[in-house]
Write an enzyme that holds these catalytic residues in place. Structure first.
Site, PDB file in Angstrom:
ATOM      1  N   VAL A 167      -0.074   3.212   8.359  1.00  0.00           N
ATOM      2  CA  VAL A 167      -0.535   2.140   9.257  1.00  0.00           C
ATOM      3  C   VAL A 167       0.194   0.823   8.975  1.00  0.00           C
ATOM      4  O   VAL A 167       0.613   0.128   9.901  1.00  0.00           O
ATOM      5  CB  VAL A 167      -2.073   1.961   9.132  1.00  0.00           C
ATOM      6  CG1 VAL A 167      -2.557   0.869  10.066  1.00  0.00           C
ATOM      7  CG2 VAL A 167      -2.784   3.274   9.428  1.00  0.00           C
ATOM      8  N   ASP A 183     -15.010  11.130   8.371  1.00  0.00           N
ATOM      9  CA  ASP A 183     -14.217  10.097   9.038  1.00  0.00           C
ATOM     10  C   ASP A 183     -14.813   9.796  10.417  1.00  0.00           C
ATOM     11  O   ASP A 183     -15.011   8.625  10.776  1.00  0.00           O
ATOM     12  CB  ASP A 183     -12.761  10.573   9.165  1.00  0.00           C
ATOM     13  CG  ASP A 183     -11.900   9.558   9.899  1.00  0.00           C
ATOM     14  OD1 ASP A 183     -11.501   8.557   9.282  1.00  0.00           O
ATOM     15  OD2 ASP A 183     -11.653   9.750  11.105  1.00  0.00           O
ATOM     16  N   LYS A 226     -16.681   6.267  11.840  1.00  0.00           N
ATOM     17  CA  LYS A 226     -16.314   5.603  13.099  1.00  0.00           C
ATOM     18  C   LYS A 226     -17.526   5.503  14.027  1.00  0.00           C
ATOM     19  O   LYS A 226     -17.723   4.482  14.689  1.00  0.00           O
ATOM     20  CB  LYS A 226     -15.189   6.385  13.777  1.00  0.00           C
ATOM     21  CG  LYS A 226     -13.876   6.299  13.003  1.00  0.00           C
ATOM     22  CD  LYS A 226     -12.884   7.310  13.530  1.00  0.00           C
ATOM     23  CE  LYS A 226     -11.551   7.231  12.837  1.00  0.00           C
ATOM     24  NZ  LYS A 226     -10.693   8.394  13.110  1.00  0.00           N
ATOM     25  N   LYS A 282     -12.147   2.200   8.011  1.00  0.00           N
ATOM     26  CA  LYS A 282     -13.506   2.522   8.485  1.00  0.00           C
ATOM     27  C   LYS A 282     -14.464   2.822   7.349  1.00  0.00           C
ATOM     28  O   LYS A 282     -15.669   2.591   7.464  1.00  0.00           O
ATOM     29  CB  LYS A 282     -13.510   3.676   9.492  1.00  0.00           C
ATOM     30  CG  LYS A 282     -12.730   4.910   9.092  1.00  0.00           C
ATOM     31  CD  LYS A 282     -11.363   4.844   9.645  1.00  0.00           C
ATOM     32  CE  LYS A 282     -10.408   5.761   8.960  1.00  0.00           C
ATOM     33  NZ  LYS A 282      -9.516   6.413   9.871  1.00  0.00           N
ATOM     34  N   VAL A 315     -11.298   2.431  14.451  1.00  0.00           N
ATOM     35  CA  VAL A 315     -11.861   3.484  15.320  1.00  0.00           C
ATOM     36  C   VAL A 315     -10.888   3.779  16.458  1.00  0.00           C
ATOM     37  O   VAL A 315     -10.431   2.867  17.151  1.00  0.00           O
ATOM     38  CB  VAL A 315     -13.222   3.063  15.924  1.00  0.00           C
ATOM     39  CG1 VAL A 315     -13.799   4.201  16.771  1.00  0.00           C
ATOM     40  CG2 VAL A 315     -14.201   2.651  14.847  1.00  0.00           C
TER      41      VAL A 315
HETATM   42  P1  NAP Z   1      -1.455   5.592   3.365  1.00  0.00           P
HETATM   43  O1  NAP Z   1      -0.355   6.102   4.203  1.00  0.00           O
HETATM   44  O2  NAP Z   1      -1.980   6.426   2.249  1.00  0.00           O
HETATM   45  O3  NAP Z   1      -0.991   4.164   2.797  1.00  0.00           O
HETATM   46  C1  NAP Z   1      -1.705   3.455   1.828  1.00  0.00           C
HETATM   47  C2  NAP Z   1      -0.827   2.315   1.310  1.00  0.00           C
HETATM   48  O4  NAP Z   1      -1.592   1.537   0.395  1.00  0.00           O
HETATM   49  C3  NAP Z   1       0.415   2.783   0.561  1.00  0.00           C
HETATM   50  O5  NAP Z   1       1.487   1.933   0.879  1.00  0.00           O
HETATM   51  C4  NAP Z   1       0.035   2.613  -0.906  1.00  0.00           C
HETATM   52  O6  NAP Z   1       1.116   2.232  -1.746  1.00  0.00           O
HETATM   53  C5  NAP Z   1      -0.924   1.445  -0.844  1.00  0.00           C
HETATM   54  N1  NAP Z   1      -1.950   1.487  -1.868  1.00  0.00           N
HETATM   55  C6  NAP Z   1      -3.015   2.320  -1.941  1.00  0.00           C
HETATM   56  N2  NAP Z   1      -3.785   2.003  -3.003  1.00  0.00           N
HETATM   57  C7  NAP Z   1      -3.193   0.966  -3.592  1.00  0.00           C
HETATM   58  C8  NAP Z   1      -3.510   0.174  -4.733  1.00  0.00           C
HETATM   59  N3  NAP Z   1      -4.598   0.416  -5.477  1.00  0.00           N
HETATM   60  N4  NAP Z   1      -2.684  -0.834  -5.066  1.00  0.00           N
HETATM   61  C9  NAP Z   1      -1.586  -1.089  -4.333  1.00  0.00           C
HETATM   62  N5  NAP Z   1      -1.226  -0.401  -3.234  1.00  0.00           N
HETATM   63  C10 NAP Z   1      -2.032   0.618  -2.883  1.00  0.00           C
HETATM   64  O7  NAP Z   1      -2.732   5.238   4.267  1.00  0.00           O
HETATM   65  P2  NAP Z   1      -2.752   4.995   5.839  1.00  0.00           P
HETATM   66  O8  NAP Z   1      -2.769   6.300   6.543  1.00  0.00           O
HETATM   67  O9  NAP Z   1      -1.763   3.973   6.200  1.00  0.00           O
HETATM   68  O10 NAP Z   1      -4.248   4.415   6.004  1.00  0.00           O
HETATM   69  C11 NAP Z   1      -4.543   3.080   5.653  1.00  0.00           C
HETATM   70  C12 NAP Z   1      -5.918   2.740   6.204  1.00  0.00           C
HETATM   71  O11 NAP Z   1      -5.912   2.850   7.623  1.00  0.00           O
HETATM   72  C13 NAP Z   1      -7.043   3.659   5.745  1.00  0.00           C
HETATM   73  O12 NAP Z   1      -8.210   2.901   5.614  1.00  0.00           O
HETATM   74  C14 NAP Z   1      -7.188   4.657   6.884  1.00  0.00           C
HETATM   75  O13 NAP Z   1      -8.468   5.207   6.963  1.00  0.00           O
HETATM   76  C15 NAP Z   1      -6.925   3.753   8.054  1.00  0.00           C
HETATM   77  N6  NAP Z   1      -6.438   4.425   9.264  1.00  0.00           N
HETATM   78  C16 NAP Z   1      -5.419   5.330   9.194  1.00  0.00           C
HETATM   79  C17 NAP Z   1      -4.929   5.901  10.354  1.00  0.00           C
HETATM   80  C18 NAP Z   1      -3.799   6.888  10.349  1.00  0.00           C
HETATM   81  O14 NAP Z   1      -3.466   7.408  11.409  1.00  0.00           O
HETATM   82  N7  NAP Z   1      -3.203   7.153   9.211  1.00  0.00           N
HETATM   83  C19 NAP Z   1      -5.494   5.548  11.592  1.00  0.00           C
HETATM   84  C20 NAP Z   1      -6.528   4.611  11.633  1.00  0.00           C
HETATM   85  C21 NAP Z   1      -7.000   4.056  10.464  1.00  0.00           C
HETATM   86  P3  NAP Z   1       2.377   3.228  -2.020  1.00  0.00           P
HETATM   87  O15 NAP Z   1       3.061   3.338  -0.697  1.00  0.00           O
HETATM   88  O16 NAP Z   1       3.209   2.515  -3.011  1.00  0.00           O
HETATM   89  O17 NAP Z   1       1.774   4.495  -2.488  1.00  0.00           O
HETATM   90  N1  HSE Z   2      -7.696  10.459   9.808  1.00  0.00           N
HETATM   91  C1  HSE Z   2      -8.023   9.761  10.995  1.00  0.00           C
HETATM   92  C2  HSE Z   2      -7.990  10.709  12.174  1.00  0.00           C
HETATM   93  C3  HSE Z   2      -7.066   8.637  11.203  1.00  0.00           C
HETATM   94  O1  HSE Z   2      -7.459  11.818  12.026  1.00  0.00           O
HETATM   95  O2  HSE Z   2      -8.501  10.378  13.227  1.00  0.00           O
HETATM   96  C4  HSE Z   2      -7.429   7.731  12.329  1.00  0.00           C
HETATM   97  O3  HSE Z   2      -8.569   6.995  12.032  1.00  0.00           O
END
Ligand code: NAP
Ligand code: HSE
Length: 428
Positions: A14, A201, A205, A105, A132
């Site tokens: 994200v 999840d 939401k 979320k 969401v």
């Molecule tokens: P992700 O790909 O796992 O990225 C997490 C990032 O945070 C990485 O860059 C990681 O660093 C960094 N990080 C995690 N813990 C850390 C810590 N303790 N100290 C410093 N850096 C830290 O996660 P994501 O998919 O982007 O999701 C992020 C958020 O958005 C979550 O809350 C998720 O529920 C929400 N979300 C995700 C999506 C989706 O489609 N993925 C959609 C909607 C909402 P490194 O890169 O160095 O490991």
């Molecule tokens: N893991 C979540 C999904 C990311 O699959 O919908 C978006 O919130």
């Protein structure tokens, strides 16, 4: 102000999406906001990781104080995920008057109240559109455009990972673990994908949506949750034979007996508008007393769709900073009670393994009848040795009556196993 300064916590799926969008559309975005948006620091765990993104390495830090203690930073974007340390960092940012944009979320569903209180104290914005529905606008429509309505119902597909998986299982019959890996590779799944497949999840939401829609704080613990882990190829096959498809739905209703909030798989007819929402797409129905039915549809997860929602939140927070205004804060001014799950009404599909001998169907039918559960159809699917698989579909009945009937059926010596019970939504 020369520029609006942004500190971002996290640069994963994200974070990268939001960064890329603001970098690639910089000129247009700056003109829309009325100031330049400038990322000044980004917190990561590993500064040396190849991120496949064009970025000044000096922007990266592993020290959260570089963002949280920098008084020049106006907006903190939290895209780390999970509760800790995201919550601690977010509270600190808000307390010092920095606006917070998050897609988290987990944090909003559990600690929304505390975060809103901190935003109020700090005079800051708290925006979470990306939390969401990925790229679908749904938080702002509920808080703004539909706010004159009494919202009666929300129903939707609000997890991209499980919708992707169910679509593949339905269309290709592919292996469950392999499809889950595909969803992870595409950046859809949570860090712990159990949160997706076990329904948490979607429940988080739904708690967020229900809180806003019904002006009552709903948290994760209030939501009845079943995931997709028990959905087998057989359930999907039998659903198809009965003219249904299987979807993981989030359902929230404001009823005279209280608020109903539940996430579970459902059989829905092919004619149902949610039946054609496939792959990573999400769709959310909202029914209001004035507007009637509205539907929001789009990509529910992934880098650029979620980045789109986060980037727009950053823009709104920047505008508020420039004008010294604040967005809509907590709207949970009511305290509606929760409706117990036993009091909901639904139709049910039930798959049972029984002994293949005379009188068995009669004894099962008696158990359902005894508990006031009316059966719409009973089908014997196939036999294995002296056991037969039967599929029952009920009429619309009270959940408690159905559960009582199942307890009675499980006591029957002729019954091997109740394999699955899936609620049925919508009329064929
Ligand atoms: P992700 O790909 O796992 O990225 C997490 C990032 O945070 C990485 O860059 C990681 O660093 C960094 N990080 C995690 N813990 C850390 C810590 N303790 N100290 C410093 N850096 C830290 O996660 P994501 O998919 O982007 O999701 C992020 C958020 O958005 C979550 O809350 C998720 O529920 C929400 N979300 C995700 C999506 C989706 O489609 N993925 C959609 C909607 C909402 P490194 O890169 O160095 O490991
Ligand atoms: N893991 C979540 C999904 C990311 O699959 O919908 C978006 O919130």
């Amino acid at each position: 102000m020369d520029s609006i300064k942004i500190g971002m916590l996290g640069l994963g799926t994200v974070g990268k999406g939001a960064y890329k969008i603001i970098a690639s559309n910089a000129e247009m975005i700056d003109r829309k906001v009325g100031s330049h948006l400038e990322f000044v620091k980004i917190l990561v765990r590993d500064q040396n990781k190849d991120r496949g993104i064009d970025l000044d390495p000096n922007l990266l830090t592993t020290d959260p104080a570089d963002i949280l203690d920098d008084p020049s930073i106006d907006i903190v974007v939290e895209v780390l995920g999970g509760i800790h340390p995201a919550m601690d960092y977010s509270l600190k940012a808000l307390a010092s008057g920095k606006s917070l944009v998050t897609a988290n979320k987990d944090m909003i569903a559990e600690y929304g109240k505390e975060l809103f209180a901190a935003a109020e104290t700090g005079g800051a914005d708290l925006f979470f559109e990306g939390s969401v529905g990925g790229g679908i606008p749904i938080i702002r429509p509920l808080k703004n455009c539909l706010s004159a309505n009494r919202i009666m119902e929300i129903m939707g597909i609000i997890n991209g990972t499980t919708n992707y998986m169910l679509t593949k299982m339905t269309k290709e019959g592919s292996d469950y673990n392999q499809i889950l890996r595909e969803a992870q590779d595409k950046g859809y799944a949570e860090a712990d994908p159990a949160s997706d497949v076990e329904g948490y999840d979607a429940a988080r939401k739904l708690a967020i949506l229900a809180s806003i829609a019904f002006n009552t704080r709903v948290t994760l613990n209030d939501v009845y949750i079943e995931g997709i882990t028990r959905i087998s190829a057989k359930d999907i096959e039998y659903a198809r034979e009965l003219n249904y498809t299987v979807k993981l739905l989030g359902i929230a209703k404001d009823t005279p007996e209280g608020i109903e909030v539940r996430v579970h798989p459902c059989f829905i007819p092919y004619s149902h508008p949610l039946a054609s929402v496939n792959d990573v797409f999400n769709a959310i129905f909202v029914r209001g007393d004035a507007v009637g039915e509205t539907m929001f549809y789009g990509r529910g997860a992934g880098e650029m769709p979620t980045g789109s929602a986060v980037a727009a939140d950053i823009m709104d927070a920047a505008r508020d900073k420039l004008r010294h205004t604040q967005g809509i804060n907590c709207t949970c001014f009511d305290h509606k009670p929760l409706k117990p799950m036993g009091s909901i009404e639904s139709k049910y599909y039930i798959r049972i393994m029984v002994q293949d001998k005379p009188g068995v169907l009669a004894s099962i039918a008696y158990a359902f009848g005894d508990k006031d559960v009316s059966l719409a159809s009973v089908l014997q699917k196939h036999t294995e040795g002296n056991m037969a698989e039967i599929v029952l579909v009920t009429h619309r009945v009270l959940e408690q009556n159905l559960q009582n009937a199942i307890l009675m059926v499980e006591q029957l010596s002729s019954v091997g196993k109740v394999h699955n019970i899936i609620r049925v939504e919508g009329e064929l």
